[in-house]
Design an enzyme around this catalytic site. Structure first.
Site, short mmCIF file in Angstrom:
data_model
loop_
_atom_site.label_atom_id
_atom_site.label_comp_id
_atom_site.label_asym_id
_atom_site.label_seq_id
_atom_site.Cartn_x
_atom_site.Cartn_y
_atom_site.Cartn_z
N ASP A 119 80.50 74.24 82.40
CA ASP A 119 79.77 74.14 81.12
C ASP A 119 78.26 74.04 81.36
O ASP A 119 77.47 74.16 80.43
CB ASP A 119 80.22 72.88 80.36
CG ASP A 119 81.20 73.22 79.23
OD1 ASP A 119 81.25 74.41 78.82
OD2 ASP A 119 81.90 72.31 78.76
N GLN B 224 86.37 68.78 76.64
CA GLN B 224 86.20 69.40 75.32
C GLN B 224 85.55 68.39 74.37
O GLN B 224 86.04 67.28 74.20
CB GLN B 224 87.58 69.84 74.78
CG GLN B 224 87.52 70.60 73.47
CD GLN B 224 86.80 71.95 73.61
OE1 GLN B 224 87.05 72.70 74.53
NE2 GLN B 224 85.89 72.24 72.69
N LYS C 176 90.31 79.33 74.70
CA LYS C 176 89.85 79.40 76.09
C LYS C 176 91.02 79.71 77.01
O LYS C 176 90.92 80.53 77.92
CB LYS C 176 89.18 78.07 76.49
CG LYS C 176 87.82 77.87 75.86
CD LYS C 176 87.26 76.46 76.07
CE LYS C 176 85.97 76.29 75.28
NZ LYS C 176 85.46 74.92 75.27
#
Ligand code: NAD
Length: 287
Positions: A119, A96, A52
């Protein structure tokens, strides 16, 4: 001839656009900034996080990785997420997953404010998805958004089609079912307790697998009557430690009309969607 649904042409084309958008932001005095909070040393998480960050750097964004120890207390973890996500220089923030076992029961859904939740897990973003709000007004979960982008890029129309999704997780199967329903697909959402999974799969125009089981989807999931489009979300390692999907690619490729391979299919599109969401979050600051 079976069509391969590759992500590379999509990512290459999209990068040009992402760079342009980042440049415009820069001219407005703003550099898009993502913060990832990572607890522990889970090998896959370390790799995903690094990927990422590398991708952010490709289009001129900054990615901070806030690495916390495996043993971080619940209180310290929550403090770190709150402090990071409230930093005005941070436009997008994510935790995460998976978290270490002792943090798994923490209430995280609203911890990152909806306008930085790139997200798409905040209840406000989920609700916007459910009521089919305009895409620019909320953040759509990244893997479902990437899958829709893949289907659109290859001109695979979902309207009126029977889409069978195998896997009902909150990050893939459930939001994907909602997204495709909004696009007028007829969705059957299957899972480990579904009976007669194969006969449901036989009726699919589009079969999407997000199970997490190496090459489980074999010839028996396909009939001679239909040649469906197959999207393989699975990211697994087989007994030889080789990266592979949920679908037994070699066994089924001649039975389907199109298929996304692993690697080279859905995986990079999740990061692309994250980048698109980050830019959307940053752009909201200059409107
Ligand atoms: P999960 O473990 O949260 O959910 C798995 C789902 O599969 C569950 O709903 C379960 O009921 C179902 N399932 C398990 N075994 C089954 C079986 N034998 N038959 C039918 N259904 C079964 O998983 P997840 O987080 O959604 O991830 C699924 C897979 O997708 C994993 O391989 C993961 O690594 C991968 N993934 C890839 C990306 C990407 O960007 N490519 C993103 C997210 C997840």
């Amino acid at each position: 001839m079976t069509e391969l649904l590759l992500s590379k042409p999509i990512v290459d084309a999209s990068l040009v656009n992402l760079r342009k958008r980042a440049e415009i932001l820069k001219n407005n005095g703003l550099i898009p900034r993502l913060a990832i909070i990572l607890a522990g040393q889970n090998q896959a998480s370390l790799t995903y996080t690094r990927n990422k960050k590398l991708f952010c750097e490709k289009f001129g964004a900054i990615c901070d990785i806030i690495q916390l120890p495996e043993t971080v207390s619940g209180g310290s973890f929550l403090d770190a997420v709150r402090t990071t996500s409230r930093d005005p220089l941070v436009h997008g923030c994510l935790i995460q997953l998976p978290l270490p076992e002792h943090l798994k029961d923490l209430e995280l859904d609203t911890l990152i404010p909806a306008h930085k939740d790139i997200d798409g897990f905040h209840p406000l973003n989920m609700h916007a998805l459910m009521r089919d709000a305009p895409a620019s007004t909320y953040f759509c979960p990244c893997t479902p958004k990437g899958i829709l982008g893949l289907l659109e890029f290859y001109n695979i129309n979902v309207s009126g089609k029977h889409v069978v999704i195998i896997g009902r997780s909150s990050i893939v199967g459930k939001p994907l079912a909602m997204l495709l329903t909004n696009k007028n697909a007829t969705v059957t959402l299957c899972h480990s307790k579904t009976s007669d999974l194969r006969s449901i799969a036989h009726g699919a125009d589009i079969l999407i697998s997000a199970i997490g089981h190496a090459r489980l989807i074999d010839q028996s999931f396909f009939s001679t009557k239909k040649q469906p489009v197959v999207v393989d979300v699975g990211t697994n390692f087989d007994s030889d430690n080789k990266l592979c999907g949920d679908v037994d690619f070699d066994a089924v490729r001649d039975l389907v009309s199109a298929i996304s391979p692993v690697p080279g299919g859905v995986g990079p599109l999740t990061i692309l969607s994250l980048a698109q969401n980050l830019l959307q979050a940053a752009e909201n600051n200059v409107k």
